[in-house]
Scaffold this motif. Structure first.
Motif, PDB file in Angstrom:
ATOM      1  N   ALA A  85     -11.572 -20.218  80.584  1.00 46.28           N
ATOM      2  CA  ALA A  85     -11.729 -18.957  79.850  1.00 46.28           C
ATOM      3  C   ALA A  85     -13.175 -18.456  79.892  1.00 46.28           C
ATOM      4  O   ALA A  85     -13.426 -17.253  79.970  1.00 46.28           O
ATOM      5  CB  ALA A  85     -11.270 -19.135  78.404  1.00 46.28           C
ATOM      6  N   ILE A  86     -14.123 -19.392  79.845  1.00 42.81           N
ATOM      7  CA  ILE A  86     -15.530 -18.985  79.984  1.00 42.81           C
ATOM      8  C   ILE A  86     -15.696 -18.255  81.319  1.00 42.81           C
ATOM      9  O   ILE A  86     -16.278 -17.170  81.394  1.00 42.81           O
ATOM     10  CB  ILE A  86     -16.473 -20.208  79.930  1.00 42.81           C
TER      11      ILE A  86
ATOM     12  N   CYS B 131     -30.469 -22.640  78.669  1.00 42.62           N
ATOM     13  CA  CYS B 131     -30.018 -21.921  79.871  1.00 42.62           C
ATOM     14  C   CYS B 131     -29.136 -20.750  79.479  1.00 42.62           C
ATOM     15  O   CYS B 131     -28.180 -20.920  78.722  1.00 42.62           O
ATOM     16  CB  CYS B 131     -29.208 -22.848  80.764  1.00 42.62           C
ATOM     17  N   LEU B 132     -29.442 -19.596  80.021  1.00 40.52           N
ATOM     18  CA  LEU B 132     -28.617 -18.400  79.783  1.00 40.52           C
ATOM     19  C   LEU B 132     -28.159 -17.857  81.129  1.00 40.52           C
ATOM     20  O   LEU B 132     -28.987 -17.600  82.007  1.00 40.52           O
ATOM     21  CB  LEU B 132     -29.431 -17.329  79.050  1.00 40.52           C
TER      22      LEU B 132
ATOM     23  N   ASP C 151     -21.710 -19.155  73.151  1.00 39.78           N
ATOM     24  CA  ASP C 151     -22.782 -20.095  72.825  1.00 39.78           C
ATOM     25  C   ASP C 151     -22.199 -21.503  72.832  1.00 39.78           C
ATOM     26  O   ASP C 151     -21.344 -21.838  72.012  1.00 39.78           O
ATOM     27  CB  ASP C 151     -23.351 -19.774  71.443  1.00 39.78           C
ATOM     28  N   ALA C 152     -22.681 -22.303  73.781  1.00 39.98           N
ATOM     29  CA  ALA C 152     -22.254 -23.704  73.860  1.00 39.98           C
ATOM     30  C   ALA C 152     -23.524 -24.544  73.862  1.00 39.98           C
ATOM     31  O   ALA C 152     -23.691 -25.462  74.677  1.00 39.98           O
ATOM     32  CB  ALA C 152     -21.416 -23.928  75.112  1.00 39.98           C
TER      33      ALA C 152
ATOM     34  N   ASP D 204     -19.256 -12.643  79.193  1.00 41.28           N
ATOM     35  CA  ASP D 204     -20.312 -11.810  79.784  1.00 41.28           C
ATOM     36  C   ASP D 204     -21.602 -12.609  79.907  1.00 41.28           C
ATOM     37  O   ASP D 204     -22.418 -12.355  80.784  1.00 41.28           O
ATOM     38  CB  ASP D 204     -20.565 -10.574  78.904  1.00 41.28           C
ATOM     39  N   SER D 205     -21.788 -13.527  78.987  1.00 42.61           N
ATOM     40  CA  SER D 205     -22.974 -14.388  79.052  1.00 42.61           C
ATOM     41  C   SER D 205     -22.612 -15.739  78.448  1.00 42.61           C
ATOM     42  O   SER D 205     -21.712 -15.841  77.610  1.00 42.61           O
ATOM     43  CB  SER D 205     -24.152 -13.763  78.303  1.00 42.61           C
ATOM     44  N   PHE D 206     -23.325 -16.769  78.896  1.00 44.05           N
ATOM     45  CA  PHE D 206     -23.020 -18.139  78.494  1.00 44.05           C
ATOM     46  C   PHE D 206     -24.327 -18.889  78.329  1.00 44.05           C
ATOM     47  O   PHE D 206     -25.233 -18.755  79.150  1.00 44.05           O
ATOM     48  CB  PHE D 206     -22.163 -18.810  79.579  1.00 44.05           C
ATOM     49  N   CYS D 207     -24.418 -19.667  77.250  1.00 45.93           N
ATOM     50  CA  CYS D 207     -25.649 -20.408  76.983  1.00 45.93           C
ATOM     51  C   CYS D 207     -25.369 -21.862  76.678  1.00 45.93           C
ATOM     52  O   CYS D 207     -24.445 -22.178  75.914  1.00 45.93           O
ATOM     53  CB  CYS D 207     -26.368 -19.777  75.789  1.00 45.93           C
TER      54      CYS D 207
END
Lengths: 491, 491
Positions: free
Chosen positions: B286-287, B310-311, B265-266, B292-295
């Motif tokens: 690293a992200i 945004c996901l 979560d960013a 597995d998922s990034f927001c």
């Protein structure tokens, strides 16, 4: 973009929206683009340097408009309508100019306060019991995104209440009840929460409505098997056929299960409660007597732009007990004092848009009479459509017409001996013809194995001649389907 | 309201939004209304007859504007910013004129296609790995409402994957990991889903970042106790202090737990990835290697009007395996063929707004350079603010300043022997003075028992003189707090 550039681009946007609505009737209803059309047309990356807004605005006309299906087109009869009114657009415009996340009262007091007020106004025009009003400070109403969100939140609140009362029950033993006709929101709530869903059977003889005895048998079976039914999602006006679950019978059974939450989903039909003459058919007395929560979407048949799903609960504490999060950085003077609503604890996310403004604009600009007139105009158009289907030699009803929805299919008197399988094949061919047309939008469904076609009236610009044209098109395609069928089988 | 009435009301709305932004600097930042102000001012019911729209538009100015907290005010430094750009308003305006529920590609192809394109554009400008692009047809990006929704969806996908691999694990044994500094979205996902949440400890010495060894110990403990940790919500830029969990260390531990989903979560800080110089500090490598998922929320610090979360996921099938519902009435030719994205299976509800349009407008109108300039301007302003705090005799940092966030508190050199409890009391008094002012908005937080104040820069209109004024106000209120304190204790 500075203020004067915005003024110019804003005027132009308003003008182009006017042009869009002036020309709407002449456009194809459904987009004719092929998958991937837009990716082919657009660059693979965002531009490194700023582009002129005029170019962007022109590209909207060039690339986006042709890829739209026009849900506000007078010949759009698919799914259910999606509301768009000029007052609704203006509400969104003002709201989008002062965005804030609205997670508590302090974030922007007007947003919370207006939502509490308009949810009471809407509860009142629909005839909901006062126990659902925000002024009670016990029950209350809140705007959600969709009926799926509303049902999911009701399910979370119901689960949380059930588990508090039955702390040793495993989640795997909980069961959410729907019927086989419930909208996908029931199944989706189960998927999201990882809970069992049992879809109770309904029959054509009962107009696809859930009966009390069906519920009673299921409850007994499940409880005997060690399961814990904790919520029933009942529907007033199902998506497929407008079925109305029998809430009185349901309540008679449910009263023996005090922790079975009754959520009434009236996503589409609920707005018809604004007209006193439809309240009995929509079971308003039973909603008021028995529902723990009630949902209707003003963004469907209620003149308020998407998103505008209304959820009322009898006890707001079931929501806040389930969903309250108040870390230090969200604390506030009035929140701590408990003198205000902090809507973040009434829904899934944290931030929320200022959606009450469009409600306020539309409710005032139309007045209750304006709402009632719109609903009755639509139902009159549907009554006319249904009458023509009834009189026809080629078509028959697949379910009883309800409000502004008629579900029908080809069932020609000239071919009385067709089996259900044959009739389904015939109707799939018929629907394929309708779906291939760009001058009308209409959708299919399946009622206990019977394939059929749904005609849902509700675009604000739809008038009698549009329904007449739809009847002509449907008649033509029906006859063409039959000719093809007869040729194929050498009849 | 007919088309010409809409044109006039639309022009007026644009003009009044211009007036609002012309006068914004002169308004109080926070609303000064008292709870209940609006209910007192408005009628108890919706009007029975239509009202003139001019009256309604005037009432917006009269009743709503005074009840707003102005998140776009140049002296708004509370919470995190909420973006509002003229291009974003125009995107919302055009989108709200053609509403549709967008649940599948066919509902309005342009909506799905534009979303797939702009999510790739944004992935690219942030430097995300190509495996997150929609073009891969394996990973992909989707617009959600808030970071809470994004985290909830990631949790649902992770739970669903875990249960498929471990079908006999009881839900009560599943554990969602956060840290004590994770945003309320972690706790809320647990509440919604009825799952255990374990908040891992972090320390001031580690700048409130999660370390690999903390995770390792917790995993061992929980697995030994028969529990099943299935997701870790890590944060790049926590709300309280901008902490950055150490993803490399986390991944080193997590590799031994192949079904532990890593959601990054960013929400606030993620947009800073648009500037190459912040990518290392935000752990982009690293992200890209492990998430597995990034927001990230473009509606916070990313110039795109709320809502715009945004996901991105590495494997879209984890979303669709968890969330796919396709009843007959939602089937479509292209959906059946699998040649298009049906975004309904990538989020919680069914219907969704046409949010990609504002992304397209803003990204093009600003260009990548415009985005970068805005982010670096904000971080420069914060560097100046932080420098003045560093030099001060009365204030000290409560955490390392990060990007556009500085967390500080009163810690006067003249009172070196105050205990933590005394310092907290002093700072609560200091914050109460700041909170009572209407010319600046700033919020409080708690870092492992240390009460402190957050200064978050990001309103687009904020310039150097606004930060200077904030420093003056903070300095004055700090001195006044100290004088009061000294008087109270007879110092």
């Amino acid at each position: 973009m500075d203020i004067e550039q915005f003024r110019r681009a804003g005027y132009q946007a308003i003008d182009r929206i006017c042009d869009y609505y002036i020309s709407l009737r002449d456009r194809p209803v459904s987009s004719q683009v092929e998958p991937g059309y837009l990716r082919k047309a657009l660059p693979a990356s965002a531009p490194p340097e700023a582009e002129d807004f005029q170019l962007i605005a022109d590209d909207y006309q060039k690339y986006i408009i042709p890829g739209l299906t026009h849900w506000q087109h007078p010949s759009f009869f698919a799914y259910f309508p999606t509301a768009c009114t000029f007052e609704g657009i203006l509400g969104e415009l003002y709201a989008s100019s002062v965005p804030n996340p609205g997670f508590n009262w302090s974030a922007s007091p007007a947003c919370t306060e207006l939502e509490a007020v308009v949810m009471d106004w809407t509860a009142q025009i629909l005839g909901l019991d006062k126990s659902f009003y925000n002024t009670t400070e016990v029950g209350g109403g809140v705007i959600q995104t969709t009926a799926s969100d509303s049902a999911l939140i009701a399910t979370v609140a119901a689960r949380s209440r059930y588990i508090r009362e039955h702390p040793h029950v495993a989640m795997e033993k909980l069961v959410l009840y729907t019927t086989t006709q419930t909208h996908s929101l029931g199944k989706k709530a189960g998927l999201v929460l990882g809970l069992k869903v049992r879809a109770l059977e309904v029959t054509a003889e009962d107009d696809f409505a859930l009966r009390g005895e069906t519920l009673e048998v299921a409850l007994k079976e499940d409880v005997d098997a060690g399961l814990h039914p904790f919520i029933l999602v009942a529907t007033i006006g199902t998506t497929s056929s407008g079925a109305v679950d029998r809430l009185g019978e349901i309540a008679d059974v449910a009263k023996h299960y005090p922790f079975l939450w009754l959520h009434v989903d009236a996503a589409w039909a609920g707005v018809a409660l604004v007209c006193p003459e439809y309240r009995e058919a929509c079971q308003l007395p039973a909603i008021n007597a028995y529902a723990d929560s009630f949902c209707t979407n003003f963004h469907k048949w209620g003149l308020i732009n998407f998103d505008a799903s209304c959820l009322w609960v009898r006890h707001r504490k079931h929501l806040t007990d389930a969903l309250d999060v108040t870390p230090e950085f969200l604390r506030s003077k009035h929140g701590d004092a408990g003198t205000v609503i902090d809507y973040r604890n009434w829904h899934l996310g944290l931030g929320r848009r200022f959606r009450s403004l469009k409600f306020w604009f539309v409710l005032r600009s139309r007045g209750v009479n304006g709402f009632q007139r719109y609903i009755t105009d639509c139902t009159k158009l549907n009554a006319k459509f249904a009458e023509r289907i009834r009189e026809s030699d080629q078509f028959c009803f697949a379910a009883k017409p309800f409000l502004a929805l008629t579900v029908f299919r080809l069932g020609p008197k000239s071919l009385p001996h067709l089996t259900t399988l044959e009739l389904n094949a015939l109707n799939r061919a018929f629907y394929a013809r309708l779906a291939a047309r760009s001058d009308i939008a209409i959708t299919q469904t399946d009622l206990n194995g019977v394939f059929c076609v749904r005609m849902a009236i509700g675009a604000e610009k739809t008038v009698e001649k549009d329904v007449d044209r739809a009847l002509d098109v449907i008649g033509q395609e029906g006859r063409a389907t039959l000719r093809e069928w007869e040729r194929m089988w050498g009849l």
